[in-house]
Design a protein around this motif. Structure first.
Motif, PDB file in Angstrom:
ATOM      1  N   GLU A 199       0.808  -1.217   0.000  1.00  0.00           N
ATOM      2  CA  GLU A 199       0.000   0.000   0.000  1.00  0.00           C
ATOM      3  C   GLU A 199       0.844   1.270   0.000  1.00  0.00           C
ATOM      4  O   GLU A 199       0.427   2.306  -0.518  1.00  0.00           O
ATOM      5  N   VAL A 200       2.027   1.187   0.606  1.00  0.00           N
ATOM      6  CA  VAL A 200       2.872   2.368   0.778  1.00  0.00           C
ATOM      7  C   VAL A 200       4.320   1.993   0.463  1.00  0.00           C
ATOM      8  O   VAL A 200       4.763   0.889   0.787  1.00  0.00           O
ATOM      9  N   VAL A 201       5.041   2.920  -0.166  1.00  0.00           N
ATOM     10  CA  VAL A 201       6.470   2.722  -0.435  1.00  0.00           C
ATOM     11  C   VAL A 201       7.259   3.730   0.390  1.00  0.00           C
ATOM     12  O   VAL A 201       7.060   4.944   0.264  1.00  0.00           O
ATOM     13  N   LEU A 202       8.145   3.226   1.223  1.00  0.00           N
ATOM     14  CA  LEU A 202       9.069   4.065   1.975  1.00  0.00           C
ATOM     15  C   LEU A 202      10.397   4.068   1.221  1.00  0.00           C
ATOM     16  O   LEU A 202      11.057   3.030   1.106  1.00  0.00           O
ATOM     17  N   VAL A 203      10.771   5.229   0.667  1.00  0.00           N
ATOM     18  CA  VAL A 203      12.043   5.337  -0.053  1.00  0.00           C
ATOM     19  C   VAL A 203      13.072   5.922   0.897  1.00  0.00           C
ATOM     20  O   VAL A 203      12.863   6.967   1.500  1.00  0.00           O
ATOM     21  N   THR A 204      14.174   5.233   1.059  1.00  0.00           N
ATOM     22  CA  THR A 204      15.177   5.650   2.029  1.00  0.00           C
ATOM     23  C   THR A 204      16.531   5.775   1.353  1.00  0.00           C
ATOM     24  O   THR A 204      16.977   4.865   0.645  1.00  0.00           O
ATOM     25  N   GLY A 205      17.146   6.949   1.522  1.00  0.00           N
ATOM     26  CA  GLY A 205      18.406   7.183   0.834  1.00  0.00           C
ATOM     27  C   GLY A 205      19.145   8.376   1.391  1.00  0.00           C
ATOM     28  O   GLY A 205      18.819   8.915   2.452  1.00  0.00           O
ATOM     29  N   ASP A 206      20.135   8.818   0.646  1.00  0.00           N
ATOM     30  CA  ASP A 206      21.077   9.847   1.087  1.00  0.00           C
ATOM     31  C   ASP A 206      20.663  11.219   0.567  1.00  0.00           C
ATOM     32  O   ASP A 206      20.464  11.405  -0.626  1.00  0.00           O
ATOM     33  N   ASN A 207      20.537  12.169   1.488  1.00  0.00           N
ATOM     34  CA  ASN A 207      20.324  13.570   1.136  1.00  0.00           C
ATOM     35  C   ASN A 207      21.244  14.436   2.005  1.00  0.00           C
ATOM     36  O   ASN A 207      20.851  15.468   2.516  1.00  0.00           O
ATOM     37  N   SER A 208      22.491  13.972   2.154  1.00  0.00           N
ATOM     38  CA  SER A 208      23.433  14.667   3.023  1.00  0.00           C
ATOM     39  C   SER A 208      23.977  15.939   2.383  1.00  0.00           C
ATOM     40  O   SER A 208      24.555  16.780   3.065  1.00  0.00           O
ATOM     41  N   ARG A 209      23.807  16.072   1.044  1.00  0.00           N
ATOM     42  CA  ARG A 209      24.254  17.283   0.353  1.00  0.00           C
ATOM     43  C   ARG A 209      23.066  17.906  -0.372  1.00  0.00           C
ATOM     44  O   ARG A 209      22.144  17.213  -0.802  1.00  0.00           O
ATOM     45  N   GLU A 210      23.126  19.211  -0.527  1.00  0.00           N
ATOM     46  CA  GLU A 210      22.029  19.923  -1.182  1.00  0.00           C
ATOM     47  C   GLU A 210      21.870  19.493  -2.630  1.00  0.00           C
ATOM     48  O   GLU A 210      20.764  19.491  -3.175  1.00  0.00           O
ATOM     49  N   ASP A 211      22.977  19.118  -3.273  1.00  0.00           N
ATOM     50  CA  ASP A 211      22.928  18.760  -4.691  1.00  0.00           C
ATOM     51  C   ASP A 211      22.776  17.259  -4.914  1.00  0.00           C
ATOM     52  O   ASP A 211      22.959  16.782  -6.040  1.00  0.00           O
ATOM     53  N   TYR A 212      22.454  16.513  -3.862  1.00  0.00           N
ATOM     54  CA  TYR A 212      22.314  15.057  -4.006  1.00  0.00           C
ATOM     55  C   TYR A 212      21.124  14.606  -3.174  1.00  0.00           C
ATOM     56  O   TYR A 212      21.169  14.629  -1.941  1.00  0.00           O
ATOM     57  N   ASP A 213      20.060  14.194  -3.842  1.00  0.00           N
ATOM     58  CA  ASP A 213      18.804  13.887  -3.146  1.00  0.00           C
ATOM     59  C   ASP A 213      18.215  12.590  -3.691  1.00  0.00           C
ATOM     60  O   ASP A 213      17.418  12.598  -4.628  1.00  0.00           O
ATOM     61  N   GLU A 214      18.629  11.471  -3.129  1.00  0.00           N
ATOM     62  CA  GLU A 214      18.109  10.181  -3.564  1.00  0.00           C
ATOM     63  C   GLU A 214      16.603  10.050  -3.342  1.00  0.00           C
ATOM     64  O   GLU A 214      15.878   9.637  -4.254  1.00  0.00           O
ATOM     65  N   PRO A 215      16.083  10.354  -2.134  1.00  0.00           N
ATOM     66  CA  PRO A 215      14.652  10.131  -1.904  1.00  0.00           C
ATOM     67  C   PRO A 215      13.739  10.881  -2.867  1.00  0.00           C
ATOM     68  O   PRO A 215      12.743  10.321  -3.345  1.00  0.00           O
ATOM     69  N   ASP A 216      14.060  12.148  -3.163  1.00  0.00           N
ATOM     70  CA  ASP A 216      13.199  12.896  -4.080  1.00  0.00           C
ATOM     71  C   ASP A 216      13.269  12.326  -5.495  1.00  0.00           C
ATOM     72  O   ASP A 216      12.262  12.281  -6.215  1.00  0.00           O
ATOM     73  N   ALA A 217      14.451  11.897  -5.925  1.00  0.00           N
ATOM     74  CA  ALA A 217      14.573  11.276  -7.240  1.00  0.00           C
ATOM     75  C   ALA A 217      13.796   9.963  -7.290  1.00  0.00           C
ATOM     76  O   ALA A 217      13.157   9.641  -8.307  1.00  0.00           O
ATOM     77  N   MET A 218      13.818   9.220  -6.212  1.00  0.00           N
ATOM     78  CA  MET A 218      13.069   7.962  -6.143  1.00  0.00           C
ATOM     79  C   MET A 218      11.568   8.224  -6.161  1.00  0.00           C
ATOM     80  O   MET A 218      10.809   7.533  -6.847  1.00  0.00           O
ATOM     81  N   ARG A 219      11.148   9.239  -5.435  1.00  0.00           N
ATOM     82  CA  ARG A 219       9.726   9.612  -5.421  1.00  0.00           C
ATOM     83  C   ARG A 219       9.258   9.995  -6.824  1.00  0.00           C
ATOM     84  O   ARG A 219       8.200   9.542  -7.286  1.00  0.00           O
ATOM     85  N   ALA A 220      10.040  10.828  -7.511  1.00  0.00           N
ATOM     86  CA  ALA A 220       9.653  11.272  -8.855  1.00  0.00           C
ATOM     87  C   ALA A 220       9.553  10.079  -9.807  1.00  0.00           C
ATOM     88  O   ALA A 220       8.629  10.003 -10.629  1.00  0.00           O
ATOM     89  N   TYR A 221      10.466   9.147  -9.701  1.00  0.00           N
ATOM     90  CA  TYR A 221      10.446   7.970 -10.570  1.00  0.00           C
ATOM     91  C   TYR A 221       9.200   7.129 -10.303  1.00  0.00           C
ATOM     92  O   TYR A 221       8.520   6.680 -11.250  1.00  0.00           O
ATOM     93  N   LEU A 222       8.894   6.898  -9.043  1.00  0.00           N
ATOM     94  CA  LEU A 222       7.716   6.096  -8.709  1.00  0.00           C
ATOM     95  C   LEU A 222       6.431   6.758  -9.200  1.00  0.00           C
ATOM     96  O   LEU A 222       5.527   6.074  -9.705  1.00  0.00           O
ATOM     97  N   LYS A 223       6.337   8.069  -9.064  1.00  0.00           N
ATOM     98  CA  LYS A 223       5.143   8.768  -9.523  1.00  0.00           C
ATOM     99  C   LYS A 223       4.977   8.623 -11.036  1.00  0.00           C
ATOM    100  O   LYS A 223       3.856   8.456 -11.538  1.00  0.00           O
TER     101      LYS A 223
END
Length: 236
Positions: free
Chosen positions: A100-124
């Motif tokens: 029912e729900v996808v929890l995307v977990t990743g690295d966003n330790s730098r402003e120019d590197y955002d795994e979770p948002d990229a994963m969210r956009a791909y899933l959408k």
């Protein structure tokens, strides 16, 4: 360095690097090397034995409300091919009603590197509504992701999605963190990255054993979040 060694042009090896001269010494040296190899492989053996009945394919995954997808790198801001395979599996599980729900977990330790948002956009883009996607921006490694899933997002049971060379470690660590898990190992091209990942897991298994034993705090914990709870109650 003794002057004689310099004059002879030869550097003497440390005693522990010298080949024993006696048969007994050589036998003991071989036994010592074999013992070290066994110790090095024990953590990897633990991973395989402890997760033997908890890993399968998308078709094998039990119906579970939450799936976790671990980050696997970005290429020019987009999910790497390895990460895309993981996200494709999550989208398929969602489309077929297995999760029912996808929890995307990743690295966003730098402003120019955002795994979770990229994963969210791909899933959408692949049919998973944003209201059913929850982002963990501090999943800096597998142990952190598992601990945060339990303590921050309140996940007690999940399907985990990763490549085959990583999924057993993910299942073992999430189980140790208190998240009852089933692992989906997705296909991957056996390229240099795959071989590197497989070799890396032999060493990562040692850290996993230590994490599962001593339960260190993640790099960042923070306050309890209700994102998963809200996503579970959102209309499909």
């Amino acid at each position: 360095m003794p002057a004689r060694a310099w004059r002879s042009g030869r550097l003497r090896r440390p005693a522990w690097l010298r080949v024993p001269r006696t048969r007994t010494g050589r036998r003991r040296a071989v036994q010592a090397v074999m013992g070290l190899c066994v110790l090095a492989l024990l953590p990897a053996t633990w991973l395989f034995v402890s997760t033997d009945d908890k890993v399968g394919t998308v078709a094998d995954a039990p119906r579970t409300r939450v799936a976790m997808v671990f980050g696997a790198g970005l290429w020019k801001g987009e999910p790497s091919p390895y990460l895309a395979h993981r996200l494709d599996a999550a989208a398929e599980l969602y489309r077929t009603g297995r999760i029912e729900v996808v929890l995307v977990t990743g690295d966003n330790s730098r402003e120019d590197y955002d795994e979770p948002d990229a994963m969210r956009a791909y899933l959408k883009k692949h049919g998973v509504p944003g209201r059913h996607i929850v982002s963990d921006y501090a999943g800096f490694d597998t142990w952190d992701s598992c601990v945060r899933a339990k303590k921050i997002f309140g996940v007690h049971r999940a399907v985990l999605i990763s490549q085959g060379f990583h999924i057993r470690r993910a299942v073992a660590l999430c189980d140790a963190a208190g998240v009852s898990s089933y692992g989906v190992g997705v296909d991957a091209v056996h390229d240099a990255t795959w071989y590197y990942g497989g070799a890396r897991e032999i060493f990562a298994a040692g850290k996993a054993a230590l994490d599962a034993t001593f339960h260190p705090d993640p790099h960042f914990l923070g306050e309890r979040e209700r994102g998963v709870d809200r996503a579970l109650t959102a209309p499909r």
